[in-house]
Motif scaffolding. Structure first.
Motif, short mmCIF file in Angstrom:
data_model
loop_
_atom_site.label_atom_id
_atom_site.label_comp_id
_atom_site.label_asym_id
_atom_site.label_seq_id
_atom_site.Cartn_x
_atom_site.Cartn_y
_atom_site.Cartn_z
N PRO A 47 1.06 -1.13 0.30
CA PRO A 47 0.26 -0.08 -0.14
C PRO A 47 0.93 1.23 -0.23
O PRO A 47 1.91 1.27 0.89
CB PRO A 47 -1.12 0.01 1.50
CG PRO A 47 -1.13 -1.53 1.92
CD PRO A 47 0.34 -1.67 1.38
N GLU A 48 0.47 2.11 -0.91
CA GLU A 48 1.04 3.72 -1.24
C GLU A 48 3.14 3.56 -1.27
O GLU A 48 3.46 4.32 -1.07
CB GLU A 48 0.34 4.47 -0.07
CG GLU A 48 -0.43 4.50 0.14
CD GLU A 48 -1.28 5.77 0.83
OE1 GLU A 48 -0.23 6.55 1.71
OE2 GLU A 48 -2.35 5.84 1.57
N THR A 93 7.41 4.19 1.80
CA THR A 93 6.26 5.57 2.06
C THR A 93 6.76 6.51 2.34
O THR A 93 6.98 7.24 1.55
CB THR A 93 4.62 4.73 2.82
OG1 THR A 93 5.88 3.89 4.07
CG2 THR A 93 4.29 3.17 1.95
N TYR A 139 7.92 -3.28 6.46
CA TYR A 139 7.48 -2.15 5.09
C TYR A 139 6.78 -2.06 6.65
O TYR A 139 6.60 -1.02 6.97
CB TYR A 139 6.50 -3.24 4.14
CG TYR A 139 5.51 -2.44 3.91
CD1 TYR A 139 5.13 -1.05 3.15
CD2 TYR A 139 4.38 -2.23 4.82
CE1 TYR A 139 3.89 -0.23 2.93
CE2 TYR A 139 2.88 -1.69 4.46
CZ TYR A 139 3.03 -0.27 3.11
OH TYR A 139 1.82 -0.03 3.01
N ALA A 178 6.72 1.41 8.38
CA ALA A 178 5.41 1.91 7.95
C ALA A 178 3.83 2.47 9.03
O ALA A 178 4.43 2.23 9.85
CB ALA A 178 4.05 1.10 6.48
N THR A 179 3.50 3.81 8.52
CA THR A 179 1.98 3.82 9.31
C THR A 179 1.43 2.71 10.03
O THR A 179 0.98 2.11 9.35
CB THR A 179 1.67 5.17 9.49
OG1 THR A 179 0.70 4.74 8.03
CG2 THR A 179 2.48 6.19 8.78
N ARG A 226 -1.76 3.58 9.90
CA ARG A 226 -2.45 3.37 8.57
C ARG A 226 -1.88 2.32 7.72
O ARG A 226 -3.14 1.73 7.44
CB ARG A 226 -3.04 4.46 8.50
CG ARG A 226 -4.24 4.44 7.44
CD ARG A 226 -4.55 6.26 6.54
NE ARG A 226 -3.82 6.44 6.07
CZ ARG A 226 -3.58 6.22 4.80
NH1 ARG A 226 -3.73 5.35 4.46
NH2 ARG A 226 -2.24 6.73 4.52
N LEU A 227 -1.28 2.52 7.10
CA LEU A 227 -0.84 1.00 5.41
C LEU A 227 -0.97 -0.05 6.47
O LEU A 227 -1.14 -0.78 5.29
CB LEU A 227 0.38 2.38 5.52
CG LEU A 227 0.51 3.35 5.00
CD1 LEU A 227 2.29 3.35 4.44
CD2 LEU A 227 -0.81 3.58 3.39
N GLU A 249 -4.38 -1.38 5.89
CA GLU A 249 -4.21 -1.28 5.16
C GLU A 249 -3.82 -2.86 4.09
O GLU A 249 -4.82 -3.73 3.61
CB GLU A 249 -4.18 0.25 4.06
CG GLU A 249 -4.78 -0.64 2.47
CD GLU A 249 -4.24 1.04 1.75
OE1 GLU A 249 -4.50 0.58 0.47
OE2 GLU A 249 -4.78 2.02 2.45
N LEU A 250 -2.68 -3.06 4.42
CA LEU A 250 -2.11 -4.35 4.26
C LEU A 250 -2.95 -5.28 4.93
O LEU A 250 -3.15 -7.11 3.77
CB LEU A 250 -0.01 -4.32 4.48
CG LEU A 250 0.05 -5.81 4.11
CD1 LEU A 250 0.18 -5.74 3.00
CD2 LEU A 250 1.80 -5.27 4.15
#
Length: 132
Positions: free
Chosen positions: A25-26, A40, A116, A120-121, A123-124, A127-128
């Motif tokens: 994601p992103e 990210t 990752y 990553a945040t 939120r990400l 999402e993953l």
């Protein structure tokens, strides 16, 4: 002064790493210090590396740098495919050298996923997880 590129755009290992990393994601890619970096907000993987004291060597040019879970780092270092990269190593990063054996791409994807998740945040990461 710009760093010279330290990779070949047509490298098949780079193509696989790119496919794995950019599916997250992103995730995006940028060239930094001559190497493809996947990020990210923070970098989570780098294609190609060097080791301390041997910055001109091409021995680790065909590798992926990643940030493993702290508890997995020592176990990974017991495997000859893994190395401590210059610059990133003090931050806990490792590299997997694709020149030592044929890469297990499922394992490479797991390492990229772990890195990752470590950078990553929240939120990400959610999402993953929602993709699974």
């Amino acid at each position: 002064m710009a760093h010279p590129l330290r990779f070949a755009e047509d490298d098949p290992h780079l193509a696989r790493v790119r496919e794995i990393c950019l599916a997250l994601p992103e995730a995006a890619e940028k060239i930094s210090h001559g190497h493809p970096n996947f990020f990210t907000r923070k970098v989570f993987a780098v294609f190609g590396g060097v080791v301390k004291g041997d910055h001109g060597s091409e021995e680790y040019a065909d590798s992926m740098l990643f940030l493993p879970d702290r508890e997995e780092r020592e176990a990974l270092l017991g495997d000859e495919r893994f190395f401590v990269p210059a610059y990133y190593g003090p931050g806990g990063w490792l590299g997997i050298n694709f020149r030592t054996v044929t890469p297990d791409w499922a394992e490479v994807a797991e390492l990229a996923d772990m890195s990752y998740r470590n950078t990553a945040t929240a939120r990400l990461v959610r999402e993953l997880d929602a993709r699974a």
